[in-house]
Design a protein around this motif. Structure first.
Motif, PDB file in Angstrom:
ATOM      1  N   ALA A   1      -1.279  16.186   3.913  1.00 29.28           N
ATOM      2  CA  ALA A   1      -0.751  15.060   4.678  1.00 29.28           C
ATOM      3  C   ALA A   1      -1.595  13.805   4.427  1.00 29.28           C
ATOM      4  O   ALA A   1      -1.066  12.687   4.392  1.00 29.28           O
ATOM      5  N   ARG A   2      -2.890  13.994   4.258  1.00 31.43           N
ATOM      6  CA  ARG A   2      -3.763  12.846   3.968  1.00 31.43           C
ATOM      7  C   ARG A   2      -3.391  12.226   2.620  1.00 31.43           C
ATOM      8  O   ARG A   2      -3.338  11.003   2.480  1.00 31.43           O
ATOM      9  N   ASP A   3      -3.129  13.075   1.627  1.00 29.96           N
ATOM     10  CA  ASP A   3      -2.689  12.568   0.331  1.00 29.96           C
ATOM     11  C   ASP A   3      -1.370  11.812   0.451  1.00 29.96           C
ATOM     12  O   ASP A   3      -1.159  10.810  -0.235  1.00 29.96           O
ATOM     13  N   ALA A   4      -0.488  12.298   1.302  1.00 32.26           N
ATOM     14  CA  ALA A   4       0.811  11.650   1.472  1.00 32.26           C
ATOM     15  C   ALA A   4       0.669  10.241   2.035  1.00 32.26           C
ATOM     16  O   ALA A   4       1.560   9.409   1.856  1.00 32.26           O
ATOM     17  N   ILE A   5      -0.442   9.977   2.689  1.00 29.45           N
ATOM     18  CA  ILE A   5      -0.699   8.619   3.189  1.00 29.45           C
ATOM     19  C   ILE A   5      -1.475   7.796   2.163  1.00 29.45           C
ATOM     20  O   ILE A   5      -1.084   6.667   1.834  1.00 29.45           O
ATOM     21  N   LEU A   6      -2.542   8.361   1.600  1.00 32.80           N
ATOM     22  CA  LEU A   6      -3.531   7.555   0.886  1.00 32.80           C
ATOM     23  C   LEU A   6      -3.440   7.601  -0.637  1.00 32.80           C
ATOM     24  O   LEU A   6      -3.952   6.690  -1.304  1.00 32.80           O
ATOM     25  N   SER A   7      -2.830   8.618  -1.204  1.00 33.05           N
ATOM     26  CA  SER A   7      -2.833   8.730  -2.658  1.00 33.05           C
ATOM     27  C   SER A   7      -1.882   7.721  -3.298  1.00 33.05           C
ATOM     28  O   SER A   7      -1.094   7.048  -2.610  1.00 33.05           O
ATOM     29  N   MET A   8      -1.945   7.613  -4.615  1.00 31.80           N
ATOM     30  CA  MET A   8      -1.045   6.716  -5.337  1.00 31.80           C
ATOM     31  C   MET A   8       0.404   7.126  -5.066  1.00 31.80           C
ATOM     32  O   MET A   8       0.765   8.295  -5.196  1.00 31.80           O
ATOM     33  N   GLY A   9       1.231   6.159  -4.691  1.00 35.37           N
ATOM     34  CA  GLY A   9       2.604   6.453  -4.321  1.00 35.37           C
ATOM     35  C   GLY A   9       2.748   6.965  -2.904  1.00 35.37           C
ATOM     36  O   GLY A   9       3.852   7.356  -2.489  1.00 35.37           O
ATOM     37  N   GLY A  10       1.651   6.941  -2.138  1.00 37.86           N
ATOM     38  CA  GLY A  10       1.674   7.404  -0.754  1.00 37.86           C
ATOM     39  C   GLY A  10       2.233   6.372   0.199  1.00 37.86           C
ATOM     40  O   GLY A  10       2.598   5.249  -0.182  1.00 37.86           O
ATOM     41  N   LEU A  11       2.279   6.740   1.474  1.00 33.29           N
ATOM     42  CA  LEU A  11       2.923   5.887   2.472  1.00 33.29           C
ATOM     43  C   LEU A  11       2.188   4.572   2.672  1.00 33.29           C
ATOM     44  O   LEU A  11       2.809   3.550   2.973  1.00 33.29           O
ATOM     45  N   ALA A  12       0.862   4.580   2.515  1.00 34.64           N
ATOM     46  CA  ALA A  12       0.105   3.331   2.661  1.00 34.64           C
ATOM     47  C   ALA A  12       0.553   2.309   1.620  1.00 34.64           C
ATOM     48  O   ALA A  12       0.663   1.110   1.915  1.00 34.64           O
ATOM     49  N   GLU A  13       0.831   2.780   0.418  1.00 30.14           N
ATOM     50  CA  GLU A  13       1.306   1.884  -0.634  1.00 30.14           C
ATOM     51  C   GLU A  13       2.705   1.359  -0.319  1.00 30.14           C
ATOM     52  O   GLU A  13       3.022   0.195  -0.575  1.00 30.14           O
ATOM     53  N   VAL A  14       3.539   2.213   0.256  1.00 29.31           N
ATOM     54  CA  VAL A  14       4.878   1.786   0.664  1.00 29.31           C
ATOM     55  C   VAL A  14       4.774   0.701   1.738  1.00 29.31           C
ATOM     56  O   VAL A  14       5.509  -0.295   1.705  1.00 29.31           O
ATOM     57  N   GLN A  15       3.847   0.883   2.679  1.00 28.76           N
ATOM     58  CA  GLN A  15       3.662  -0.114   3.735  1.00 28.76           C
ATOM     59  C   GLN A  15       3.154  -1.435   3.172  1.00 28.76           C
ATOM     60  O   GLN A  15       3.581  -2.512   3.607  1.00 28.76           O
ATOM     61  N   ARG A  16       2.242  -1.379   2.214  1.00 25.87           N
ATOM     62  CA  ARG A  16       1.735  -2.612   1.607  1.00 25.87           C
ATOM     63  C   ARG A  16       2.857  -3.373   0.902  1.00 25.87           C
ATOM     64  O   ARG A  16       2.886  -4.601   0.909  1.00 25.87           O
ATOM     65  N   GLN A  17       3.783  -2.637   0.329  1.00 23.35           N
ATOM     66  CA  GLN A  17       4.921  -3.286  -0.315  1.00 23.35           C
ATOM     67  C   GLN A  17       5.775  -4.027   0.716  1.00 23.35           C
ATOM     68  O   GLN A  17       6.274  -5.114   0.453  1.00 23.35           O
ATOM     69  N   LEU A  18       5.945  -3.427   1.901  1.00 22.57           N
ATOM     70  CA  LEU A  18       6.688  -4.099   2.965  1.00 22.57           C
ATOM     71  C   LEU A  18       6.020  -5.417   3.340  1.00 22.57           C
ATOM     72  O   LEU A  18       6.683  -6.431   3.557  1.00 22.57           O
ATOM     73  N   ILE A  19       4.696  -5.387   3.424  1.00 24.21           N
ATOM     74  CA  ILE A  19       3.952  -6.594   3.784  1.00 24.21           C
ATOM     75  C   ILE A  19       4.127  -7.668   2.718  1.00 24.21           C
ATOM     76  O   ILE A  19       4.396  -8.835   3.020  1.00 24.21           O
ATOM     77  N   ARG A  20       3.989  -7.275   1.452  1.00 28.04           N
ATOM     78  CA  ARG A  20       4.151  -8.250   0.370  1.00 28.04           C
ATOM     79  C   ARG A  20       5.566  -8.819   0.333  1.00 28.04           C
ATOM     80  O   ARG A  20       5.770  -9.979  -0.025  1.00 28.04           O
ATOM     81  N   GLY A  21       6.531  -8.015   0.713  1.00 29.05           N
ATOM     82  CA  GLY A  21       7.916  -8.479   0.704  1.00 29.05           C
ATOM     83  C   GLY A  21       8.313  -9.227   1.960  1.00 29.05           C
ATOM     84  O   GLY A  21       9.471  -9.624   2.099  1.00 29.05           O
ATOM     85  N   GLY A  22       7.370  -9.421   2.869  1.00 31.75           N
ATOM     86  CA  GLY A  22       7.664 -10.163   4.098  1.00 31.75           C
ATOM     87  C   GLY A  22       8.554  -9.413   5.064  1.00 31.75           C
ATOM     88  O   GLY A  22       9.152 -10.015   5.964  1.00 31.75           O
TER      89      GLY A  22
END
Length: 455
Positions: A403-424
């Motif tokens: 579950a930690r990898d699903a958040i923090l690894s490459m392609g994880g949820l944290a990266e998906v969230q950062r994309q939301l931020i960049r996209g406004g």
């Protein structure tokens, strides 16, 4: 700490019956002492009549009755703490009881529990809403789960299963993670095991993902408020309402945080599904119902899981029946896709003698069917779709490992969230969920008719 009257401090008299060294204890031996109460930790040292140290079995605050003078008890004593002494505190019988109680090793509280209403019923038993009644008008809502012995062939097997549940409940209680249901106690009444747990003020995702909820909002909210919810939180889906991507990501992250804590403590939930994830009025998601959970280093097969949400390796007739942390991730992936699409993923699998084999095939082919399941706006987000695929990947070597990898690894949820931020597209999703759940305060979800409980 101050006295009730003059607050005059003076040195300890030589003829005092209290020995000064009895109060010169290391500060970490007690949690807190103030003008209203003393709070003892589980290793609290308190002087008794023979100056021996007593260990209290729990952390308990004791209100000081000596703060409240009585005309019937005109005598005064000196209150001593850590080498200092104060005057002017009246003696009373209640004060003596306070001293006796705080010097005792054993506490015995009696209580009465009234089961107010049935919250749910399943293969393992019944869950009731109740209130824990205290003194002076205090009460707190709680839930009690009664485990039925009916599924077991013998009392010995029932007890063995309950011992496993008790171990899991103990660990969950110690984790104290905000996205996990809090477990308060494990009891037995006439041999029947009862788990006392947190009552969650909110709704589970299965209740929320219905047009009964959606139509009620449309009828009871003003058009402006409903449009805001429709644009930010929930809108029409294929066969039932679907949630907006940002809301789903927030819910799944909460669940991954909960699973991280469980998996770090060697617990597999094994029954992640929409009805076992609740949204609180605070906006947080909580994973509930540990009836199928088990400790991975103990030879105890999972008792409860839902085939439609179970990972392929759990329902594979050629497998060993054991789930892992990765199995929980696959189940959470199915939940995520359902929330994004607004439909059940395997409702079209025939419920016949080949159900499990057909269901297994549908799960293995799900990745290839996503373009026909997910809405257009979700399919445009490749990173989000790839994340879903990596959760439900039937090949465990290609699935997120933890579950930690699903958040923090490459392609994880944290990266998906950062994309939301960049996209406004970022929003205060906690507050959005909170506003949605609070707007349903007067909504009553449809319930199944439960048979009258036999207690």
């Amino acid at each position: 700490m101050t006295s009730h009257n003059n607050n005059k401090k003076r040195d300890l008299p030589e003829d005092s019956s209290w020995r000064k060294q009895d109060f010169e204890r290391p500060s970490e031996e007690y949690l807190d002492v103030n003008s209203q109460e003393t709070v003892f930790s589980s290793r609290e040292a308190f002087p008794s009549e023979d100056s021996s140290l007593l260990n209290l079995p729990m952390s308990v605050p004791f209100a000081r009755p000596s703060l409240y003078p009585s005309e019937e008890t005109p005598l005064c004593v000196e209150t001593v703490l850590r080498g200092e002494i104060f005057e002017g505190v009246p003696v009373s019988e209640l004060t003596k009881k306070y001293s006796d109680l705080t010097a005792s090793k054993d506490l015995n509280f009696s209580e009465h529990i009234q089961l107010e209403r049935l919250l749910g019923e399943g293969g393992q038993g019944m869950v009731f809403f109740s209130r824990r009644q205290g003194m002076d008008g205090f009460n707190v809502p709680v839930a009690f789960k009664f485990f039925s012995p009916s599924p077991f062939s013998s009392e010995e097997k029932y007890i063995l299963s309950m011992e496993n549940h008790a171990k899991v409940a103990t660990i969950v209680n110690q984790i104290q993670q905000e996205n996990l249901l809090n477990v308060y106690n494990w009891r037995q009444l006439d041999g029947i095991r009862v788990m006392e747990m947190e009552w969650v003020d909110g709704f589970d995702l299965q209740q929320l993902m219905t047009y009964h909820m959606y139509d009620w909002l449309q009828s009871n909210l003003g058009s402006k408020d409903f449009d805001i919810l429709k644009n930010v939180v929930v809108t029409e889906g294929k066969t039932r309402p679907r949630l907006k991507s940002g809301i789903v990501i927030k819910i799944i992250r909460d669940c991954l945080m909960a699973l991280t804590s469980l998996h770090d403590n060697k617990i597999v939930h094994s029954d992640i599904k929409c009805s076992n994830i609740m949204l609180k009025r605070t906006g947080n998601a909580k994973i509930i119902d540990f009836g199928g959970a088990y400790i991975t280093n103990e030879k105890f097969l999972p008792e409860a899981y839902t085939p439609a949400y179970a990972a392929p390796e759990l329902i594979d007739p050629h497998g060993n029946g054991w789930g892992t942390a990765q199995s929980d991730l696959a189940s959470l992936g199915y939940v995520m896709i359902e929330l994004l699409a607004g439909c059940s993923l395997f409702a079209d699998v025939p419920q016949d003698g080949q159900y499990i084999n057909n269901l297994l095939m549908a799960k293995r082919n799900l990745i290839h069917r996503l373009p026909g399941i997910l809405p257009h706006d979700v399919l445009q987000d490749k990173l989000l779709v790839d994340f879903c695929k990596k959760l439900i990947e039937p090949d465990m070597s290609k699935r997120f490992e933890t579950a930690r990898d699903a958040i923090l690894s490459m392609g994880g949820l944290a990266e998906v969230q950062r994309q939301l931020i960049r996209g406004g597209m970022v929003s205060e999703f906690d507050f959005d969920i909170c506003g949605w759940i609070r707007s349903l305060e007067n909504w009553v979800p449809p319930r199944k008719k439960f048979r009258k409980p036999k207690l």
